[in-house]
Enzyme design. Structure first.
Site, PDB file in Angstrom:
ATOM      1  N   HIS A 134      -5.920   0.235  35.662  1.00  0.00           N
ATOM      2  CA  HIS A 134      -6.843  -0.074  36.754  1.00  0.00           C
ATOM      3  C   HIS A 134      -6.746   0.939  37.910  1.00  0.00           C
ATOM      4  CE1 HIS A 134      -8.013  -3.751  34.890  1.00  0.00           C
ATOM      5  NE2 HIS A 134      -6.833  -4.322  35.020  1.00  0.00           N
ATOM      6  N   ASP A 171      -6.844  -3.838  25.998  1.00  0.00           N
ATOM      7  CA  ASP A 171      -6.434  -4.847  26.971  1.00  0.00           C
ATOM      8  C   ASP A 171      -7.583  -5.829  27.211  1.00  0.00           C
ATOM      9  OD1 ASP A 171      -4.119  -4.903  29.380  1.00  0.00           O
ATOM     10  OD2 ASP A 171      -6.024  -5.787  29.991  1.00  0.00           O
ATOM     11  N   HIS A 173      -8.629  -6.824  29.938  1.00  0.00           N
ATOM     12  CA  HIS A 173      -9.371  -6.341  31.105  1.00  0.00           C
ATOM     13  C   HIS A 173      -9.899  -4.934  30.856  1.00  0.00           C
ATOM     14  CE1 HIS A 173      -6.231  -9.142  32.692  1.00  0.00           C
ATOM     15  NE2 HIS A 173      -7.297  -9.646  33.312  1.00  0.00           N
ATOM     16  N   ASP A 258      -2.710  -8.813  26.501  1.00  0.00           N
ATOM     17  CA  ASP A 258      -3.224 -10.031  27.133  1.00  0.00           C
ATOM     18  C   ASP A 258      -4.511 -10.515  26.470  1.00  0.00           C
ATOM     19  OD1 ASP A 258      -4.453  -7.756  28.084  1.00  0.00           O
ATOM     20  OD2 ASP A 258      -4.072  -8.172  30.194  1.00  0.00           O
TER      21      ASP A 258
END
Length: 325
Positions: A134, A171, A173, A258
């Site tokens: 990120h 991931d 995200h 995740d």
């Protein structure tokens, strides 16, 4: 570019990464890393002939500046030195050790690249924290300080002459920071599958790259609840052809776990076997393109035991792929 000289897989883990203290109630806490570390120790004891534990040295400032603005590096250093609890650019929890640990995470990621590109290992997995995907050129957010995978990719290009690098992010995200860093870059393919309508609320299919990088960003948001029955065909049928057409010299995985079933921060449903199959796919593409060179770097995964189990499956698949030399 070094040819593979061994069937071994490199793994990298260290107690240093537990020193980034985000608090016991924070999802990205040291407990999750301890679980991974213990799991990798056990796996190595059982596979000493196939797993090589790698050493590392902290990154230098110049390494960080391969992908981040100098002023942002200085902000991170300043916030940590002034005992801030959160990085001023976003929501990233920090402590007095966070700068040094983040530099260690970058350094370990570069060591993994060196081991594969120079040392002749089949592939490598760097278990580091804090995660990085990120973090953009000038902003840390979402548990991330420096973008480990992005810096690793650029290091591979600058030091090892890897002209084209593919970064594959599974991931839960979207890796918005990685996308931002390479959005206009024709030498890096960035591909992400992620849960739609989830932090950081980026990664739409319309985001496909700009400038010389048009067509080299590919996003595949999927609905909540999706598991391997959807994601495995997506990776095989949609993402595989993109990677093979790009023909990278190195593949770097943003290895977030995740997206695993029952993870507390997402609602996807991949199993350990699904992660093993994803890993096998990526390694097969690497065999076709770049003599099997794959470097995997840990991102998310917030159920400690589930994360450790998925990491074991991932590394097991890396070992199996590497053993085909």
């Amino acid at each position: 570019m070094a040819k593979r000289t061994t069937a071994q897989t490199g793994i990298l883990y260290d107690t240093r990464y537990t020193e980034h203290d985000t608090g016991d109630l924070h999802p990205e806490n040291a407990e999750r890393y301890v679980a991974v570390m213990h799991s990798l120790k056990g796996l190595r004891q059982e596979n000493r002939d196939r797993l090589s534990r790698l050493g590392w040295i902290p990154a230098e400032i110049g390494d960080v500046l391969l992908c981040h603005e100098a002023w942002y590096h200085d902000v991170v250093r300043m916030d940590v030195d002034q005992f801030a609890e959160v990085l001023r650019t976003g929501d990233t929890a920090i402590c007095p050790e966070s700068y040094d640990v983040a530099m260690a995470a970058v350094g370990a990621s570069l060591s993994a690249v060196d081991a594969v590109c120079e040392g002749g290992l089949a592939n490598a997995f760097a278990a580091v924290r804090p995660p990085g995907h990120h973090a953009s050129q000038g902003k840390g957010m979402g548990f991330c300080i420096f973008n480990n995978v992005a810096i690793a990719a650029r290091h591979a290009q600058k030091r090892h002459g890897m002209k084209r690098v593919a970064i594959l992010d599974w991931d839960v995200h979207h890796g918005n920071g990685t996308q931002d860093i390479f959005y206009d870059d024709a030498s890096v393919l960035f591909v992400s599958s992620h849960e739609e309508d989830l932090f950081p609320h980026t990664g739409s299919p319309e985001e496909t790259g700009g400038g010389e990088g048009v067509g080299l960003t590919a996003n595949f948001p999927v609905a909540s609840g999706v598991g391997g029955d959807v994601l495995l065909p997506l990776w095989r049928d949609k993402i595989g052809p993109l990677v093979l057409d790009f023909n990278p010299d190195l593949i770097v995985i943003s290895a977030g776990f995740d997206a695993r079933v029952d993870d507390p921060v997402g609602m996807l449903a991949l199993t350990d076997q699904d992660f093993a199959e994803l890993t096998g796919m990526v390694c097969a593409w690497a065999d076709a393109c770049c003599d099997g060179r794959v470097v995997s770097i840990l991102e998310g995964g917030y159920d400690p035991q589930g994360l450790a189990s998925a990491v074991n499956a991932h590394v097991g698949a890396l070992m199996q792929a590497g053993n085909t030399i």
